[in-house]
Design a protein around this motif. Structure first.
Motif, PDB file in Angstrom:
ATOM      1  N   THR A  56       0.762  -1.281  -0.013  1.00 19.84           N
ATOM      2  CA  THR A  56       0.164  -0.022   0.187  1.00 19.84           C
ATOM      3  C   THR A  56       1.068   1.068   0.045  1.00 19.84           C
ATOM      4  O   THR A  56       0.313   2.139  -0.415  1.00 19.84           O
ATOM      5  N   SER A  57       2.199   1.285   0.150  1.00 18.96           N
ATOM      6  CA  SER A  57       2.364   2.290   0.083  1.00 18.96           C
ATOM      7  C   SER A  57       4.675   1.208  -0.843  1.00 18.96           C
ATOM      8  O   SER A  57       4.521   0.549  -0.300  1.00 18.96           O
ATOM      9  N   ILE A  59       7.770   0.738  -2.198  1.00 24.56           N
ATOM     10  CA  ILE A  59       8.533   0.126  -3.010  1.00 24.56           C
ATOM     11  C   ILE A  59       7.691  -0.865  -2.910  1.00 24.56           C
ATOM     12  O   ILE A  59       7.870  -1.543  -4.204  1.00 24.56           O
ATOM     13  N   ARG A  79      -2.505  -4.168   5.371  1.00 24.53           N
ATOM     14  CA  ARG A  79      -2.680  -4.321   6.591  1.00 24.53           C
ATOM     15  C   ARG A  79      -4.102  -2.974   6.566  1.00 24.53           C
ATOM     16  O   ARG A  79      -5.038  -3.546   7.879  1.00 24.53           O
ATOM     17  N   LYS A  83      -6.768   1.341   2.600  1.00 22.04           N
ATOM     18  CA  LYS A  83      -5.643   2.303   1.704  1.00 22.04           C
ATOM     19  C   LYS A  83      -5.857   0.356   0.624  1.00 22.04           C
ATOM     20  O   LYS A  83      -4.666   1.094  -0.329  1.00 22.04           O
ATOM     21  N   ASP A 105      -2.006  -8.165   9.567  1.00 23.37           N
ATOM     22  CA  ASP A 105      -1.013  -7.602   9.944  1.00 23.37           C
ATOM     23  C   ASP A 105       0.081  -8.758  10.395  1.00 23.37           C
ATOM     24  O   ASP A 105      -0.144  -9.714  11.167  1.00 23.37           O
ATOM     25  N   PHE A 106       1.765  -8.487   9.841  1.00 23.97           N
ATOM     26  CA  PHE A 106       1.861 -10.110   9.141  1.00 23.97           C
ATOM     27  C   PHE A 106       2.990  -9.617  11.132  1.00 23.97           C
ATOM     28  O   PHE A 106       3.559 -11.254  11.232  1.00 23.97           O
ATOM     29  N   ASN A 131       7.503  -7.950   0.205  1.00 20.54           N
ATOM     30  CA  ASN A 131       7.980  -7.164  -0.005  1.00 20.54           C
ATOM     31  C   ASN A 131       8.276  -6.183   1.419  1.00 20.54           C
ATOM     32  O   ASN A 131       8.700  -5.278   1.893  1.00 20.54           O
ATOM     33  N   TYR A 201      17.319  -4.940  12.693  1.00 23.18           N
ATOM     34  CA  TYR A 201      16.098  -5.076  10.813  1.00 23.18           C
ATOM     35  C   TYR A 201      17.635  -5.073  10.407  1.00 23.18           C
ATOM     36  O   TYR A 201      17.091  -5.690   9.461  1.00 23.18           O
ATOM     37  N   LYS A 205      17.615  -8.541   7.606  1.00 30.38           N
ATOM     38  CA  LYS A 205      18.249  -7.806   6.092  1.00 30.38           C
ATOM     39  C   LYS A 205      18.673  -9.011   5.857  1.00 30.38           C
ATOM     40  O   LYS A 205      18.891  -9.845   4.754  1.00 30.38           O
ATOM     41  N   PHE A 232      20.037   0.612  -1.682  1.00 25.89           N
ATOM     42  CA  PHE A 232      20.644   1.458  -0.532  1.00 25.89           C
ATOM     43  C   PHE A 232      19.477   2.624  -0.086  1.00 25.89           C
ATOM     44  O   PHE A 232      18.057   1.643   0.815  1.00 25.89           O
ATOM     45  N   VAL A 234      15.646   4.184  -0.524  1.00 25.83           N
ATOM     46  CA  VAL A 234      14.607   4.665  -1.544  1.00 25.83           C
ATOM     47  C   VAL A 234      13.859   6.068  -0.800  1.00 25.83           C
ATOM     48  O   VAL A 234      13.485   5.572   0.858  1.00 25.83           O
ATOM     49  N   THR A 236      10.488   6.985   0.723  1.00 26.25           N
ATOM     50  CA  THR A 236       9.649   6.152   0.970  1.00 26.25           C
ATOM     51  C   THR A 236       9.063   6.691   2.614  1.00 26.25           C
ATOM     52  O   THR A 236      10.224   6.975   3.290  1.00 26.25           O
ATOM     53  N   LYS A 237       7.863   6.477   2.933  1.00 28.76           N
ATOM     54  CA  LYS A 237       7.853   6.507   4.829  1.00 28.76           C
ATOM     55  C   LYS A 237       8.424   6.281   5.620  1.00 28.76           C
ATOM     56  O   LYS A 237       8.873   6.359   6.493  1.00 28.76           O
ATOM     57  N   THR A 239      12.110   5.561   5.299  1.00 20.80           N
ATOM     58  CA  THR A 239      12.985   6.558   5.376  1.00 20.80           C
ATOM     59  C   THR A 239      12.808   8.504   5.256  1.00 20.80           C
ATOM     60  O   THR A 239      13.789   8.606   5.931  1.00 20.80           O
TER      61      THR A 239
HETATM   62  N1  NAP Z   1      13.382   2.233   1.583  1.00 23.29           N
HETATM   63  C1  NAP Z   1      14.409   2.532   2.009  1.00 23.29           C
HETATM   64  O1  NAP Z   1      15.296   3.159   1.412  1.00 23.29           O
HETATM   65  C2  NAP Z   1      14.600   0.631   2.244  1.00 23.29           C
HETATM   66  C3  NAP Z   1      16.003   0.484   2.325  1.00 23.29           C
HETATM   67  C4  NAP Z   1      16.641  -0.502   1.481  1.00 23.29           C
HETATM   68  C5  NAP Z   1      15.648  -1.867   2.192  1.00 23.29           C
HETATM   69  N2  NAP Z   1      14.080  -1.274   1.764  1.00 23.29           N
HETATM   70  C6  NAP Z   1      12.765  -2.470   2.181  1.00 23.29           C
HETATM   71  O2  NAP Z   1      11.859  -2.684   1.342  1.00 23.29           O
HETATM   72  C7  NAP Z   1      10.558  -2.976   1.854  1.00 23.29           C
HETATM   73  C8  NAP Z   1       9.624  -1.555   1.636  1.00 23.29           C
HETATM   74  O3  NAP Z   1       9.988  -0.614   3.107  1.00 23.29           O
HETATM   75  P1  NAP Z   1       9.069   0.875   1.993  1.00 23.29           P
HETATM   76  O4  NAP Z   1      10.757   1.969   1.803  1.00 23.29           O
HETATM   77  O5  NAP Z   1       8.134   0.961   1.021  1.00 23.29           O
HETATM   78  O6  NAP Z   1       8.527   0.746   3.461  1.00 23.29           O
HETATM   79  P2  NAP Z   1       7.387   1.910   3.876  1.00 23.29           P
HETATM   80  O7  NAP Z   1       6.617   3.115   3.226  1.00 23.29           O
HETATM   81  O8  NAP Z   1       6.948   2.113   4.917  1.00 23.29           O
HETATM   82  O9  NAP Z   1       6.059   1.025   3.273  1.00 23.29           O
HETATM   83  C9  NAP Z   1       6.110  -0.327   3.625  1.00 23.29           C
HETATM   84  C10 NAP Z   1       4.945  -0.939   3.328  1.00 23.29           C
HETATM   85  O10 NAP Z   1       4.281  -2.562   4.421  1.00 23.29           O
HETATM   86  C11 NAP Z   1       2.528  -2.630   4.813  1.00 23.29           C
HETATM   87  N3  NAP Z   1       2.879  -2.706   6.460  1.00 23.29           N
HETATM   88  C12 NAP Z   1       3.622  -2.411   7.108  1.00 23.29           C
HETATM   89  N4  NAP Z   1       3.890  -3.157   8.297  1.00 23.29           N
HETATM   90  C13 NAP Z   1       2.667  -3.702   8.106  1.00 23.29           C
HETATM   91  C14 NAP Z   1       2.206  -5.154   9.060  1.00 23.29           C
HETATM   92  N5  NAP Z   1       2.769  -5.030   9.740  1.00 23.29           N
HETATM   93  N6  NAP Z   1       1.514  -5.729   8.113  1.00 23.29           N
HETATM   94  C15 NAP Z   1       1.208  -5.342   6.898  1.00 23.29           C
HETATM   95  N7  NAP Z   1       1.712  -4.748   6.271  1.00 23.29           N
HETATM   96  C16 NAP Z   1       2.916  -4.103   6.772  1.00 23.29           C
HETATM   97  C17 NAP Z   1       2.521  -1.470   5.441  1.00 23.29           C
HETATM   98  O11 NAP Z   1       1.041  -0.722   5.235  1.00 23.29           O
HETATM   99  P3  NAP Z   1       1.384   0.961   5.433  1.00 23.29           P
HETATM  100  O12 NAP Z   1       1.066   1.497   4.513  1.00 23.29           O
HETATM  101  O13 NAP Z   1      -0.386   0.463   6.070  1.00 23.29           O
HETATM  102  O14 NAP Z   1       1.774   1.193   7.092  1.00 23.29           O
HETATM  103  C18 NAP Z   1       2.826  -0.456   3.821  1.00 23.29           C
HETATM  104  O15 NAP Z   1       2.209  -0.971   2.471  1.00 23.29           O
HETATM  105  C19 NAP Z   1      10.928  -3.373   3.282  1.00 23.29           C
HETATM  106  O16 NAP Z   1      11.278  -4.496   3.484  1.00 23.29           O
HETATM  107  C20 NAP Z   1      11.781  -2.786   3.590  1.00 23.29           C
HETATM  108  O17 NAP Z   1      13.246  -3.512   4.163  1.00 23.29           O
HETATM  109  C21 NAP Z   1      13.265  -0.192   2.129  1.00 23.29           C
END
Ligand code: NAP
Length: 321
Positions: A56-57, A59, A79, A83, A105-106, A131, A201, A205, A232, A234, A236-237, A239
């Protein structure tokens, strides 16, 4: 042969080895980030449906939209029901693909998977994107300072670790039966270059990285590709950072990363992140990188204390007036 000849031979062989290694890395990079743009794998060949967790948001949403743009129907697992509906409507309207939404909810652990299995029944799932992921705090934190640590540790492990093999266990049998499938697991740069103050964290990973690499070796002969993506930063919410030359936008990242499918089973996802990875590996030895996180944390703490003091002083002055 004199001693100096032996040393010269060893030196020559070492230089040749590193030159060969560098050339090989450059060739792989060329294929992964340049040729892949011209020579993309048709993702529809894996099956009609893709499943994306955390869709829902950030990546996850970007992957879901990009997969729909490339012709797949998408099952969105996340979750928030509201959204999920919004993203589903957006995909149906913009790309004309079918969607299915699954609200879970994971962090709840094992109990959610039978319900997910039931809702995925009957779909020809060709692609799974594992993801979903979370961090335990919005800033770098010492392990013992994580707020509500007892509960957060379990939630983080359930969400970042358990979800990956459990979702795989649900979907992989169908792929093996059809002798084709793609599993994309989103790990992180933090999974290979650990970062202090994000200890748990990072540990979750590296689990994703190793699990992906082993699974790929086990199932590639059965027509299954398992790709590990280690980004690295991205925007998003999670970061909360703006896009710049180092920080990618999520849609751009998902577009580039999906191009690498079939060209690499372990990828940074895009050229800018691959270059950052290379620069870190060459320029910053682990011990400097590890201690720099602690130094930045201390500097930030000092800055915060200073600004809190200044505010206190100003408030005191106002009161005294
Ligand atoms: N952003 C980065 O720079 C970055 C870098 C390296 C790796 N990553 C990895 O990329 C992945 C995505 O990250 P992101 O930055 O895109 O995160 P994000 O913007 O916070 O999005 C996370 C997504 O997962 C959902 N979510 C979170 N907790 C959940 C739960 N307990 N049950 C079900 N859904 C849940 C969120 O839903 P809601 O919208 O309801 O919150 C949202 O859709 C993660 O595995 C992260 O570790 C990210």
């Amino acid at each position: 042969m004199s001693f100096s000849d032996v040393l010269a031979t060893i030196g020559g062989l070492t230089v040749a080895f590193y030159l060969l290694k560098l050339s090989w890395t450059c060739c792989c990079g060329l294929r992964e980030y340049f040729l892949s743009k011209l020579w993309q794998v048709n993702l529809r060949r894996y099956g009609q449906w893709a499943v994306v967790t955390g869709a829902t948001s950030g990546i996850g949403k970007a992957y879901a939209c990009e997969l729909a743009r490339r012709g797949l129907n998408v099952a969105l697992v996340s979750r928030s029901a509201k959204k999920l509906q919004e993203v589903a409507r957006e995909i149906e309207k913009q790309y004309g693909r079918k969607t299915r939404t699954i609200q879970v909810d994971f962090t709840e652990g094992h109990s959610i998977y039978p319900a997910i299995a039931e809702q995925l029944q009957g779909l020809e799932i060709g692609i799974l994107v594992n993801n979903v992921g979370m961090v335990y705090s919005d800033c770098f934190t010492y392990f013992l300072d994580v707020p509500d640590a007892g509960q957060k540790i379990t939630q983080l492990i359930y969400c970042n670790i358990l979800s990956v093999p459990q979702m795989t266990r649900l979907i992989l049998p169908g792929m093996v039966e059809r002798k084709t499938g793609l599993i994309i697991n989103i790990s992180s740069e933090a999974g290979i270059r650990p970062q202090p103050l994000l200890s748990l964290y990072c540990a979750t990973k590296i689990f994703v990285t190793y699990f992906s690499q082993c699974l790929h070796a086990e199932y590639k002969s059965m027509g299954i590709t398992v790709q590990c993506v280690a980004p690295f930063i991205v925007s998003t919410k999670m970061t909360n950072m703006k896009v710049n030359s180092f920080v990618k936008s999520a849609p751009e990242f998902a577009h580039d990363a999906l191009n690498t499918v079939g060209h690499s089973n372990y990828t940074s996802g895009c050229l800018s992140h691959a270059l950052q990875d290379m620069a870190l590996a060459i320029l910053l030895p682990d011990w400097i990188r590890m201690s720099s996180f602690l130094i930045i944390k201390l500097a930030n703490q000092a800055k915060r204390i200073k600004s809190e003091r200044r505010v206190c002083k100003e408030n005191l002055k106002i009161k005294l007036k």
